[in-house]
Enzyme design. Structure first.
Site, mmCIF file in Angstrom:
data_model
loop_
_atom_site.group_PDB
_atom_site.id
_atom_site.type_symbol
_atom_site.label_atom_id
_atom_site.label_comp_id
_atom_site.label_asym_id
_atom_site.label_seq_id
_atom_site.Cartn_x
_atom_site.Cartn_y
_atom_site.Cartn_z
ATOM 1 N N TYR A 3 -6.065 11.127 3.944
ATOM 2 C CA TYR A 3 -4.278 11.394 3.559
ATOM 3 C C TYR A 3 -4.379 11.877 1.828
ATOM 4 O O TYR A 3 -5.657 12.277 1.399
ATOM 5 C CB TYR A 3 -3.741 10.072 3.322
ATOM 6 N N ARG A 5 -7.654 -5.582 12.605
ATOM 7 C CA ARG A 5 -7.601 -5.687 14.019
ATOM 8 C C ARG A 5 -7.695 -7.442 14.302
ATOM 9 O O ARG A 5 -6.975 -7.720 15.209
ATOM 10 C CB ARG A 5 -8.411 -4.960 14.798
ATOM 11 N N CYS A 49 -10.865 -10.777 18.456
ATOM 12 C CA CYS A 49 -10.806 -9.434 18.361
ATOM 13 C C CYS A 49 -12.048 -8.575 19.057
ATOM 14 O O CYS A 49 -12.957 -8.888 18.536
ATOM 15 C CB CYS A 49 -10.410 -8.771 17.229
ATOM 16 N N CYS A 66 -11.529 -3.080 20.373
ATOM 17 C CA CYS A 66 -11.581 -2.040 21.554
ATOM 18 C C CYS A 66 -10.666 -0.970 21.048
ATOM 19 O O CYS A 66 -10.483 0.099 21.797
ATOM 20 C CB CYS A 66 -11.031 -2.691 22.869
ATOM 21 N N GLN A 97 0.820 -1.228 0.064
ATOM 22 C CA GLN A 97 -0.041 0.044 0.053
ATOM 23 C C GLN A 97 0.836 1.272 -0.066
ATOM 24 O O GLN A 97 1.811 1.310 0.723
ATOM 25 C CB GLN A 97 -0.735 -0.140 1.341
HETATM 26 C C1 LIG Z 1 -3.300 -0.736 14.158
HETATM 27 C C2 LIG Z 1 -4.200 -0.042 12.910
HETATM 28 C C3 LIG Z 1 -3.282 0.395 11.839
HETATM 29 C C4 LIG Z 1 -3.908 0.823 10.485
HETATM 30 N N1 LIG Z 1 -2.868 1.154 9.365
HETATM 31 C C5 LIG Z 1 -3.795 1.408 8.368
HETATM 32 C C6 LIG Z 1 -2.723 1.584 7.105
HETATM 33 O O1 LIG Z 1 -1.674 1.763 7.309
HETATM 34 N N2 LIG Z 1 -3.385 1.741 6.137
HETATM 35 C C7 LIG Z 1 -4.898 1.744 5.713
HETATM 36 O O2 LIG Z 1 -5.369 1.880 4.915
HETATM 37 N N3 LIG Z 1 -5.729 1.570 6.873
HETATM 38 C C8 LIG Z 1 -5.001 1.206 8.038
HETATM 39 N N4 LIG Z 1 -6.015 0.988 9.133
HETATM 40 C C9 LIG Z 1 -7.232 0.580 9.042
HETATM 41 C C10 LIG Z 1 -7.469 -0.788 8.718
HETATM 42 O O3 LIG Z 1 -6.968 -1.346 7.267
HETATM 43 C C11 LIG Z 1 -9.010 -1.125 8.483
HETATM 44 O O4 LIG Z 1 -9.377 -0.515 7.516
HETATM 45 C C12 LIG Z 1 -9.787 -0.868 9.832
HETATM 46 O O5 LIG Z 1 -9.155 -1.241 10.970
HETATM 47 C C13 LIG Z 1 -11.130 -1.359 9.573
HETATM 48 O O6 LIG Z 1 -10.863 -2.849 9.558
HETATM 49 P P1 LIG Z 1 -11.199 -4.055 10.822
HETATM 50 O O7 LIG Z 1 -12.425 -3.813 11.537
HETATM 51 O O8 LIG Z 1 -10.954 -5.370 10.281
HETATM 52 O O9 LIG Z 1 -10.017 -3.514 11.756
HETATM 53 C C14 LIG Z 1 -5.149 0.524 10.511
HETATM 54 C C15 LIG Z 1 -5.926 0.304 11.359
HETATM 55 C C16 LIG Z 1 -5.304 -0.090 12.626
HETATM 56 C C17 LIG Z 1 -6.232 -0.569 13.760
#
Ligand SMILES: Cc1cc2nc3c(=O)[nH]c(=O)nc-3n(C[C@H](O)[C@H](O)[C@H](O)COP(=O)(O)O)c2cc1C
Length: 381
Positions: free
Chosen positions: A178, A332, A354, A357, A110
């Site tokens: 961004y 997460r 997960c 949180c 990415q």
């Molecule tokens: C610790 C952390 C780091 C993340 N870093 C990025 C990132 O580098 N690029 C991005 O597009 N989204 C990033 N996200 C967002 C996740 O890719 C994702 O879109 C979001 O957590 C929702 O998905 P989930 O419910 O499976 O966590 C990050 C999220 C978390 C929690």
């Protein structure tokens, strides 16, 4: 439950599917995650290699790296990956190798510029328009047309470097406030030149990066995008505009779109903002599904990757079978359980442990990301 029955119930989730010409062994994607595990100035070292090794052994079909800088000015942390010059290539080759050492696991990179939300100590933030950012307190510098073309070139050059490193595909980071998402949002793009004013002009930077990269690399290197669909602030981007942008990007040839949303300022507008919503009950899961349902019929052959609160394999299977998405993507849940896909495949189909949180988000700002809930439970036992 017997393994044969489980595999029947999760047949689609564990079936192969393509993004562009690249086959992914199952429908499970690790959504881009900033791990805070690169070495200083964004080099690949053993810490991040070990992290990806564990992830690749866990059964995910496609891993997307954390956001990787396209320019020295593009990053928000010295410990964020970079690939803006050739000195980074040998490290990324090692990262690709550790993932490819596992049978059929694919790796996407990415790539990002932090744009309006940049807080680099040496480089001021830049954006399509100089709209003050309320969480950093900084006003970005308005980019000239020449500077925009220079950044397009940098995105293309980074994608070419990624191809040389052996990555299987690239994902443009055009969400979460961004730079690239600043262009597609009426909240942050007030331009009236070729890069603003109409929906086509707002999408132009993404179309240009796609066309220039495809001209260089051809179809062998899929180009995908994580796309802003809602800003979640008053006056921000909403689905009626972003769905038209998704349509333009699909017509341009993008191989996959992962809809997401939210900007830093959404935290001021909501208690539970995108992109990382806290989930209190199963009703809160799959929170970008309504967005996906709107976009999917508009994007033809372009694959839709659904992210956001996916925890239950049976509901993931249903989403895939109902053709509301082609892949499901998790961030997460895989911080807590990097081997979650294997757990499901081997017969334990209980939802991800997960708890959403968001403690991982807090620790990630200061050091290597880990699951706080899991660590606390391990300490108690
Ligand atoms: C610790 C952390 C780091 C993340 N870093 C990025 C990132 O580098 N690029 C991005 O597009 N989204 C990033 N996200 C967002 C996740 O890719 C994702 O879109 C979001 O957590 C929702 O998905 P989930 O419910 O499976 O966590 C990050 C999220 C978390 C929690």
């Amino acid at each position: 439950m017997k393994l044969v029955k489980i595999m029947k119930e999760l047949k689609t989730l564990f079936s192969p599917e393509k993004i562009g010409n690249v086959e992914i062994k199952n429908r499970i994607v690790r959504s881009a995650t900033f791990e805070h595990r690169a070495e200083k100035y964004g080099y690949v070292g053993q810490k991040i290699i070990d992290f990806y090794d564990e992830l690749a052994r866990g059964g995910t079909g496609l891993i997307i790296t954390g956001f990787t800088g396209i320019d020295p000015s593009a990053t928000g942390s010295p410990y964020q990956l970079r690939l803006d010059n050739d000195s980074y290539i040998s490290g990324h080759k090692k990262l690709v190798k550790i993932v490819h050492d596992q049978p059929d696991v694919k790796l996407a990179i990415q790539i990002v510029h932090m744009g309006r939300q940049g807080e680099h100590p040496r480089f001021p933030p830049v954006a399509p328009s100089p709209i003050p950012e309320k969480t950093t307190g900084l006003t970005p510098k308005e980019l000239s047309v020449e500077e925009i073309y220079e950044l397009i070139k940098r995105f293309k050059e980074t994608a070419i470097r990624a191809y040389e490193c052996g990555y299987d595909m690239v994902q443009l980071h055009a969400t979460h406030g961004y730079l690239l998402s600043n262009f597609v949002s009426p909240y942050t793009n007030k331009r009236r030149d070729e890069f603003g004013g109409s929906i086509e002009n707002m999408a132009k930077i993404l179309v240009e990066i796609f066309n220039q990269t495809r001209d260089e690399l051809g179809k062998k290197f899929p180009i995908t995008v994580k796309l802003q669909t809602h800003d979640s602030v008053p006056g921000g981007l909403t689905l009626d505009t972003s769905s038209k942008i998704a349509e333009i990007l699909a017509d341009t040839g993008y191989d996959a779109i992962e809809p997401s949303g939210g900007i830093y300022e959404s935290q001021l507008a909501h208690k539970n903002p995108y992109p990382c919503k806290m989930i209190k009950s199963s009703e809160g899961e799959n929170y970008f599904l309504s967005t996906a349902k709107m976009i999917k019929p508009l994007i033809n052959k372009t694959k839709l990757i659904l992210v956001g609160g996916i925890k239950n394999p049976l509901s993931a299977e249903k989403i895939l079978n109902d053709k509301q998405a082609d892949f499901i993507s998790m961030c997460r849940p895989l911080i807590y359980e990097p081997d979650l896909p294997n757990r499901w495949k081997n017969g334990d189909i209980s939802p991800a442990k997960c708890t959403s949180c968001n403690s991982c988000l807090v620790v990630m700002r200061k050091g290597p990301v880990y699951c706080v809930t899991k660590k606390n439970l391990e300490k108690k036992s």
